[in-house]
Enzyme design. Structure first.
Site, PDB file in Angstrom:
ATOM      1  N   ASP A  43       1.972   8.689   5.230  1.00 17.38           N
ATOM      2  CA  ASP A  43       1.339   8.176   6.413  1.00 17.38           C
ATOM      3  C   ASP A  43       1.173   8.152   7.315  1.00 17.38           C
ATOM      4  O   ASP A  43       2.335   8.519   9.124  1.00 17.38           O
ATOM      5  CB  ASP A  43       2.910   6.802   5.928  1.00 17.38           C
ATOM      6  N   HIS A  67      -1.820   5.356   2.302  1.00 14.56           N
ATOM      7  CA  HIS A  67      -2.037   3.576   2.855  1.00 14.56           C
ATOM      8  C   HIS A  67      -3.971   4.285   3.790  1.00 14.56           C
ATOM      9  O   HIS A  67      -3.931   4.639   4.729  1.00 14.56           O
ATOM     10  CB  HIS A  67      -0.954   3.407   3.895  1.00 14.56           C
ATOM     11  N   ASP A  96      -1.503   2.887  -2.704  1.00 15.90           N
ATOM     12  CA  ASP A  96      -0.435   2.060  -2.470  1.00 15.90           C
ATOM     13  C   ASP A  96      -1.247   0.730  -1.788  1.00 15.90           C
ATOM     14  O   ASP A  96      -0.370   0.598  -0.338  1.00 15.90           O
ATOM     15  CB  ASP A  96       0.597   2.811  -0.985  1.00 15.90           C
ATOM     16  N   ARG A  97      -1.675   0.170  -2.290  1.00 14.31           N
ATOM     17  CA  ARG A  97      -2.434  -0.825  -1.482  1.00 14.31           C
ATOM     18  C   ARG A  97      -1.691  -1.901  -2.223  1.00 14.31           C
ATOM     19  O   ARG A  97      -1.596  -3.141  -0.978  1.00 14.31           O
ATOM     20  CB  ARG A  97      -3.620  -1.366  -2.840  1.00 14.31           C
ATOM     21  N   LYS A  98      -0.317  -2.396  -2.520  1.00 11.46           N
ATOM     22  CA  LYS A  98      -0.205  -3.317  -2.910  1.00 11.46           C
ATOM     23  C   LYS A  98      -0.340  -4.917  -3.160  1.00 11.46           C
ATOM     24  O   LYS A  98      -0.434  -5.709  -2.285  1.00 11.46           O
ATOM     25  CB  LYS A  98       1.409  -3.934  -1.793  1.00 11.46           C
ATOM     26  N   ASP A 101      -3.019 -10.795  -4.757  1.00 15.39           N
ATOM     27  CA  ASP A 101      -4.132 -11.804  -4.232  1.00 15.39           C
ATOM     28  C   ASP A 101      -4.627 -12.403  -5.624  1.00 15.39           C
ATOM     29  O   ASP A 101      -3.814 -11.969  -6.459  1.00 15.39           O
ATOM     30  CB  ASP A 101      -5.231 -11.554  -3.171  1.00 15.39           C
ATOM     31  N   GLY A 103      -6.822 -12.850  -8.721  1.00 18.19           N
ATOM     32  CA  GLY A 103      -7.623 -12.186  -9.105  1.00 18.19           C
ATOM     33  C   GLY A 103      -8.890 -11.468  -9.395  1.00 18.19           C
ATOM     34  O   GLY A 103     -10.005 -10.447  -8.736  1.00 18.19           O
ATOM     35  N   THR A 105      -9.784 -12.278  -6.156  1.00 14.61           N
ATOM     36  CA  THR A 105     -10.124 -11.081  -4.503  1.00 14.61           C
ATOM     37  C   THR A 105      -9.585  -9.883  -4.845  1.00 14.61           C
ATOM     38  O   THR A 105     -10.049  -8.290  -4.246  1.00 14.61           O
ATOM     39  CB  THR A 105      -8.735 -12.030  -3.620  1.00 14.61           C
ATOM     40  N   TYR A 333      17.943   4.101   2.527  1.00  8.17           N
ATOM     41  CA  TYR A 333      17.377   5.362   1.943  1.00  8.17           C
ATOM     42  C   TYR A 333      18.366   5.971   0.951  1.00  8.17           C
ATOM     43  O   TYR A 333      19.890   5.794   1.534  1.00  8.17           O
ATOM     44  CB  TYR A 333      17.299   6.558   3.021  1.00  8.17           C
TER      45      TYR A 333
HETATM   46  O1  6AU Z   1       9.849   7.612   3.080  1.00  7.48           O
HETATM   47  P1  6AU Z   1       9.256   6.720   4.410  1.00  7.48           P
HETATM   48  O2  6AU Z   1      10.200   5.809   4.459  1.00  7.48           O
HETATM   49  O3  6AU Z   1       8.833   7.192   5.284  1.00  7.48           O
HETATM   50  O4  6AU Z   1       8.136   6.651   3.946  1.00  7.48           O
HETATM   51  C1  6AU Z   1       8.375   5.571   2.645  1.00  7.48           C
HETATM   52  C2  6AU Z   1       6.645   5.023   1.648  1.00  7.48           C
HETATM   53  C3  6AU Z   1       6.433   3.697   2.627  1.00  7.48           C
HETATM   54  C4  6AU Z   1       5.994   2.014   2.089  1.00  7.48           C
HETATM   55  O5  6AU Z   1       4.755   1.509   2.320  1.00  7.48           O
HETATM   56  C5  6AU Z   1       6.593   2.333   0.595  1.00  7.48           C
HETATM   57  O6  6AU Z   1       6.942   4.433   0.847  1.00  7.48           O
HETATM   58  N1  6AU Z   1       7.583   1.381   0.023  1.00  7.48           N
HETATM   59  C6  6AU Z   1       7.003   0.506  -1.411  1.00  7.48           C
HETATM   60  C7  6AU Z   1       5.820   1.296  -1.973  1.00  7.48           C
HETATM   61  C8  6AU Z   1       5.922   3.443  -2.698  1.00  7.48           C
HETATM   62  O7  6AU Z   1       5.113   0.335  -2.360  1.00  7.48           O
HETATM   63  C9  6AU Z   1       8.173   0.470  -1.418  1.00  7.48           C
HETATM   64  C10 6AU Z   1       8.832  -0.266  -0.920  1.00  7.48           C
HETATM   65  O8  6AU Z   1       9.880  -0.828  -1.578  1.00  7.48           O
HETATM   66  N2  6AU Z   1       9.637   0.648  -0.045  1.00  7.48           N
HETATM   67  C11 6AU Z   1       8.384   1.699   0.794  1.00  7.48           C
HETATM   68  O9  6AU Z   1       9.600   2.050   1.572  1.00  7.48           O
HETATM   69  O10 6AU Z   1       5.085   4.381   2.483  1.00  7.48           O
END
Ligand code: 6AU
Length: 383
Positions: A43, A67, A96-98, A101, A103, A105, A333
């Site tokens: 990130d 991302h 990690d586009r998540k 929306d 279909g 789009t 975490y």
């Molecule tokens: O280890 P971090 O906390 O610095 O980063 C965690 C990464 C970030 C979030 O966008 C992603 O994981 N994430 C996701 C994903 C991967 O989809 C889902 C989630 O529940 N929590 C989360 O942190 O890039």
């Protein structure tokens, strides 16, 4: 945690199950060979940082998660550079586009716009909030990307075998616990032609056999013991690993989806019912849905072999073992051991734990080792 065979099976054994799709199978083999269940969450905000990070940490990971929309200067060149490093250092790319929306789009978001994710990321993810059509839509978009790739024009076939030249015999499968891939097509080369367009250089099966030699030559160059690596690097692969990676070859040109079933953030609204609904959707799209973003394994039926990828992972600083870690914005975490050994997750996703470390390379190795130890403990290795 409910017991399921995937919890005690090796990654290599799971790669060979009839319910495992070719891309999932490739990933499981890669994990098994590189002995890493670590995904780096890269990130960062510039292409240069992203590329440097991939170079620094690539040997220690099975997946690099992007991302792309937070990279301020993202261009096609960024994607091309990432793909080149992924090929050389043997990891897959997960954007990690998540998606969340309708279909129509999400298809456009996936294949068009500035990022054209489907061209360069093997894996992406989606919420099922809009309903199951989001999966169908992304699957169709993925299929048309693959079809374009497979019917594209290709050139140049060279028949030399760099494997032999480099002293690596690709037919030598002694001691290889990971079964070989089954005639997979290779990934595209994204050819940046200097404009806002990526052209794909596809290869047919015949060519893919030949192009293995190119790969071998590049890979061997990067991961075989180099003079400086022999002195300085503890993570240089041994010859057996090199041989297995050579046999594995490049990933098939396929696309796969992860469903967000459960988030790591405090107070998320994904109830057990929602989680179950994600599993139901995944089961009806087993060809395309590789697994979940979740905090625990969701495999319960005999034919389930979903891969669970888990963010919210950090190792506590020495002396603070057992402390509950998080950030000031809701992230929570857990340790690699808690996630992999106790909760049955398969891949740990680590961002700031590695990205903000003074020595990212060394820190990635520390996470890799912790994740792998937790997996070996789970499958009962050494008992
Ligand atoms: O280890 P971090 O906390 O610095 O980063 C965690 C990464 C970030 C979030 O966008 C992603 O994981 N994430 C996701 C994903 C991967 O989809 C889902 C989630 O529940 N929590 C989360 O942190 O890039």
């Amino acid at each position: 945690m409910a017991s399921h065979t995937t919890l005690t099976s090796t990654y290599g054994a799971r790669a060979g199950l009839p319910t495992t799709g070719p891309l999932a199978s490739y990933l499981l083999r890669l994990i098994s060979i590189k002995q890493t269940n670590l995904c780096l969450s890269a990130d960062v905000e510039t292409s240069a940082e992203l590329i440097q990070l991939a170079e620094d940490v690539g040997d220690s990971i099975c997946l690099l998660k992007t991302h792309c929309d937070i990279v301020t200067d993202w261009t096609d060149r960024t994607a091309t550079a990432l793909r080149e490093i992924a090929k050389r250092k043997s990891f897959l790319i997960f954007e990690d586009r998540k998606f969340a929306d309708i279909g129509e789009t999400v298809q456009k978001q996936y294949t068009s716009g500035h990022h054209r994710i489907a061209l360069w990321a093997e894996i992406t993810n989606a919420h099922i909030v809009p309903g199951p059509a989001i999966v169908t839509a992304l699957e169709k978009a993925a299929e048309s990307t693959i079809a374009k790739y497979n019917t594209g024009v290709h050139t140049e076939i060279s028949a030399s075998s760099c494997a032999k030249l480099n002293g690596v015999d690709e037919d030598d499968d002694e001691d290889d616990e990971v079964p070989p891939m089954d005639g997979a097509l290779e990934s595209p080369m994204l050819m940046d032609d200097g404009e806002r367009r990526l052209s794909i250089k596809p290869m047919d099966r015949k060519q893919s056999v030949v192009s293995v030699s190119t790969t071998i030559s590049t890979r061997t160059e990067s991961i075989s013991p180099r003079p400086e690596a022999l002195n300085a690097s503890s993570e240089t692969f041994d010859l057996d690993t090199v041989k297995q990676l050579v046999r594995l070859g490049e990933p098939p040109f396929l696309r796969s989806l992860l469903l967000l079933a459960e988030m790591s953030s405090a107070g998320h609204l994904m109830t057990p019912e929602y989680r179950q609904a994600s599993v139901d959707v995944a089961r009806s799209h087993r060809d395309f849905v590789m697994g979940f973003i979740a905090q625990r394994s969701l495999n319960t039926e005999p034919e389930d072999n979903f891969i669970t990828m888990t963010p919210g992972c950090q190792l506590p600083p020495p002396g603070q073992e057992g402390a509950k870690l998080g950030d000031s914005l809701g992230q929570q975490y857990n340790t690699p051991r808690k996630l992999i050994f106790e909760s049955g997750c398969d891949i740990i996703i680590v961002g700031r734990g590695i990205v903000r470390a003074p020595d990212r390379k060394a820190e990635a190795q520390r996470y890799r080792q912790a994740g792998w130890q937790a997996y070996e403990e789970r499958i009962g290795k050494g008992q």
